[in-house]
Design a protein around this motif. Sequence first.
Motif, PDB file in Angstrom:
ATOM      1  N   SER A  92       0.817  -1.219   0.000  1.00 35.63           N
ATOM      2  CA  SER A  92       0.000   0.000   0.000  1.00 35.63           C
ATOM      3  C   SER A  92       0.843   1.258   0.000  1.00 35.63           C
ATOM      4  CB  SER A  92      -0.927   0.006   1.223  1.00 35.63           C
ATOM      5  OG  SER A  92      -1.807  -1.101   1.195  1.00 35.63           O
ATOM      6  N   ARG A  93       2.155   1.144   0.313  1.00 37.99           N
ATOM      7  CA  ARG A  93       3.009   2.332   0.348  1.00 37.99           C
ATOM      8  C   ARG A  93       3.542   2.717  -1.021  1.00 37.99           C
ATOM      9  NH1 ARG A  93       4.873  -0.415   5.145  1.00 37.99           N
ATOM     10  NH2 ARG A  93       4.110   0.683   7.015  1.00 37.99           N
ATOM     11  N   TYR A  94       3.349   1.875  -2.010  1.00 35.74           N
ATOM     12  CA  TYR A  94       3.822   2.219  -3.363  1.00 35.74           C
ATOM     13  C   TYR A  94       2.798   3.139  -4.011  1.00 35.74           C
ATOM     14  CZ  TYR A  94       7.449  -1.374  -3.123  1.00 35.74           C
ATOM     15  OH  TYR A  94       8.534  -2.112  -2.776  1.00 35.74           O
ATOM     16  N   LYS A  95       3.158   4.404  -4.161  1.00 35.17           N
ATOM     17  CA  LYS A  95       2.231   5.415  -4.674  1.00 35.17           C
ATOM     18  C   LYS A  95       2.464   5.742  -6.139  1.00 35.17           C
ATOM     19  CE  LYS A  95       0.826   5.891  -0.417  1.00 35.17           C
ATOM     20  NZ  LYS A  95      -0.501   5.384   0.011  1.00 35.17           N
ATOM     21  N   THR A  96       3.688   5.556  -6.643  1.00 39.58           N
ATOM     22  CA  THR A  96       4.018   6.000  -7.996  1.00 39.58           C
ATOM     23  C   THR A  96       3.218   5.232  -9.035  1.00 39.58           C
ATOM     24  OG1 THR A  96       6.259   6.525  -7.278  1.00 39.58           O
ATOM     25  CG2 THR A  96       5.880   6.350  -9.659  1.00 39.58           C
ATOM     26  N   GLY A 144       0.371   4.383  -9.282  1.00 38.94           N
ATOM     27  CA  GLY A 144      -0.629   3.437  -8.799  1.00 38.94           C
ATOM     28  C   GLY A 144      -0.159   2.009  -8.730  1.00 38.94           C
ATOM     29  N   ASP A 145       1.188   1.785  -8.575  1.00 38.04           N
ATOM     30  CA  ASP A 145       1.719   0.423  -8.571  1.00 38.04           C
ATOM     31  C   ASP A 145       1.150  -0.408  -7.429  1.00 38.04           C
ATOM     32  OD1 ASP A 145       3.169   1.092 -10.739  1.00 38.04           O
ATOM     33  OD2 ASP A 145       5.075   1.367  -9.697  1.00 38.04           O
ATOM     34  N   GLY A 146       1.038   0.200  -6.235  1.00 30.40           N
ATOM     35  CA  GLY A 146       0.532  -0.552  -5.097  1.00 30.40           C
ATOM     36  C   GLY A 146      -0.899  -1.011  -5.293  1.00 30.40           C
ATOM     37  N   GLY A 147      -1.738  -0.133  -5.866  1.00 29.06           N
ATOM     38  CA  GLY A 147      -3.123  -0.498  -6.121  1.00 29.06           C
ATOM     39  C   GLY A 147      -3.241  -1.633  -7.119  1.00 29.06           C
ATOM     40  N   LEU A 148      -2.424  -1.595  -8.189  1.00 29.66           N
ATOM     41  CA  LEU A 148      -2.461  -2.673  -9.176  1.00 29.66           C
ATOM     42  C   LEU A 148      -2.019  -3.997  -8.559  1.00 29.66           C
ATOM     43  CD1 LEU A 148      -1.003  -0.865 -12.332  1.00 29.66           C
ATOM     44  CD2 LEU A 148      -3.351  -1.587 -11.947  1.00 29.66           C
ATOM     45  N   ALA A 149      -1.018  -3.955  -7.708  1.00 31.64           N
ATOM     46  CA  ALA A 149      -0.555  -5.185  -7.067  1.00 31.64           C
ATOM     47  C   ALA A 149      -1.634  -5.763  -6.156  1.00 31.64           C
ATOM     48  CB  ALA A 149       0.717  -4.905  -6.269  1.00 31.64           C
ATOM     49  N   LEU A 150      -2.300  -4.912  -5.357  1.00 35.47           N
ATOM     50  CA  LEU A 150      -3.360  -5.395  -4.474  1.00 35.47           C
ATOM     51  C   LEU A 150      -4.516  -5.991  -5.278  1.00 35.47           C
ATOM     52  CD1 LEU A 150      -3.406  -2.425  -1.932  1.00 35.47           C
ATOM     53  CD2 LEU A 150      -2.604  -4.756  -1.479  1.00 35.47           C
ATOM     54  N   TYR A 207      -6.761   2.264  -0.749  1.00 36.79           N
ATOM     55  CA  TYR A 207      -5.696   2.820  -1.583  1.00 36.79           C
ATOM     56  C   TYR A 207      -6.266   3.779  -2.617  1.00 36.79           C
ATOM     57  CZ  TYR A 207      -1.591   2.890  -4.648  1.00 36.79           C
ATOM     58  OH  TYR A 207      -0.526   3.288  -5.408  1.00 36.79           O
ATOM     59  N   LEU A 208      -7.352   3.365  -3.279  1.00 36.81           N
ATOM     60  CA  LEU A 208      -7.962   4.221  -4.288  1.00 36.81           C
ATOM     61  C   LEU A 208      -8.474   5.515  -3.684  1.00 36.81           C
ATOM     62  CD1 LEU A 208      -9.943   1.596  -6.430  1.00 36.81           C
ATOM     63  CD2 LEU A 208      -7.730   2.664  -6.958  1.00 36.81           C
ATOM     64  N   GLN A 209      -9.067   5.423  -2.505  1.00 33.93           N
ATOM     65  CA  GLN A 209      -9.599   6.617  -1.872  1.00 33.93           C
ATOM     66  C   GLN A 209      -8.477   7.557  -1.425  1.00 33.93           C
ATOM     67  OE1 GLN A 209     -12.119   5.750   1.449  1.00 33.93           O
ATOM     68  NE2 GLN A 209     -12.696   7.883   1.786  1.00 33.93           N
TER      69      GLN A 209
END
Length: 404
Positions: free
Chosen positions: A300-304, A306-312, A398-400
């Motif tokens: 969830s800490r990966y912000k660039t 939206g990498d973290g969101g795609l992984a989740l 994450y999206l919010q």
Amino acid sequence: RGRSKSFRAMSAVEMSEESSGPGEATEASVAEETKAEEMVLPAVDEALLEKVVEMGFPELRARKALMGGAKNAEAALEWCLAHEGDADIDEPIPLVPKSSSGGEGGGAAKSIKCVATGRLFRSVEEAQAYAEKTGRTEFEESTEEKKALTEEEKKAKLAELKALAARRRAEREGLEKVEDVDREKKRREQGREALETKEQLERAQRQREVDRMKREKIAEKRERERLRAEIAKDKAERRARGGKLAGKLSTEGYSPSVDQNDARRDDLVPPEAAAEQEREPKRDDLRVEDKIDKAIASLSRYKTAGDGGLALKTLAAYVRNALDKGDQDPKFLSIPLDGKAFRERVAPLIGGVALLKAVGFDKSPDGSLLTLSPDLRAANLTLLRDTLDKLTAAHAAYLQANAR
């Protein structure tokens, strides 16, 4: 004189009743009551009727006009013109008893006379019109009959009434035209307002599109910067390893190996994540649930970009397929390590592979897959469900948090 005649008539009746017996008086009364009444035409304003007849209309139609509610010559003219095509316009008028006809229709008075000028009028309407025009207020009934109009006067009067009717009809038509113009102006105004509203909406839509393109350009710029940093890291790693990389090259470009140690990517971990990893105990010392929570927090800490969101989101799809379809088709229990989604979304980020291993996935003997055995799946159904709920909630948060 009238009272004298009435008195004499009453005296004669009384004397007749006194001279005759009670029975004879009763029979005479009954005979008088049963005597048929005289039948006459319904009573109308005879003076006004004569005036309408003088205008050239048949008496039958003129009488019907007055019976239809016409109160003056103009109204009678309009009624006759409106009903001249009726099929029963010339049928006789039914007679009514004289007692219910309102009298003989006229009286001793044949006209109305202005006291001041002596002018005669055939009807009350004429007298009222004259009074309104001249201001005269004193009128009386007169037994003098106003002379009938000549043919020329009749024609002139009829032409005058027709002209008056035509003028009023033209006034109504003119009023309707004005109303039509007003309605057309209102319609055009509403159309102009609707067009302006549509243009405003289109301008707002264009502005939103421009803003979206700007955001996409900014995201592309950040992605390029991230790729440059990745390339710089690879170059540094190649120099450190004597020109060799820990990953491998394929036809699709650089593809990091799945089994490489997470410590080799410490420079990609955000500073706060690295500090937390140093404070936390080793992975083998944690419970399975804690390992899953730690992996989700790290992703969830990966912000660039939206990498973290795609992984989740990708991990949630893997767990959902194993949970819902793993007992139907074994392919849903396997994850290809060379698959594009795994290589690009999960493998490069710290925590992705660790989460899969925590729920039971393990590397196949040939090293090409991450697999979950059917027996282990059956034993870990509750863990898989809880992990799916955590991934779904983390992705929504994450999206919010990263919404622009």
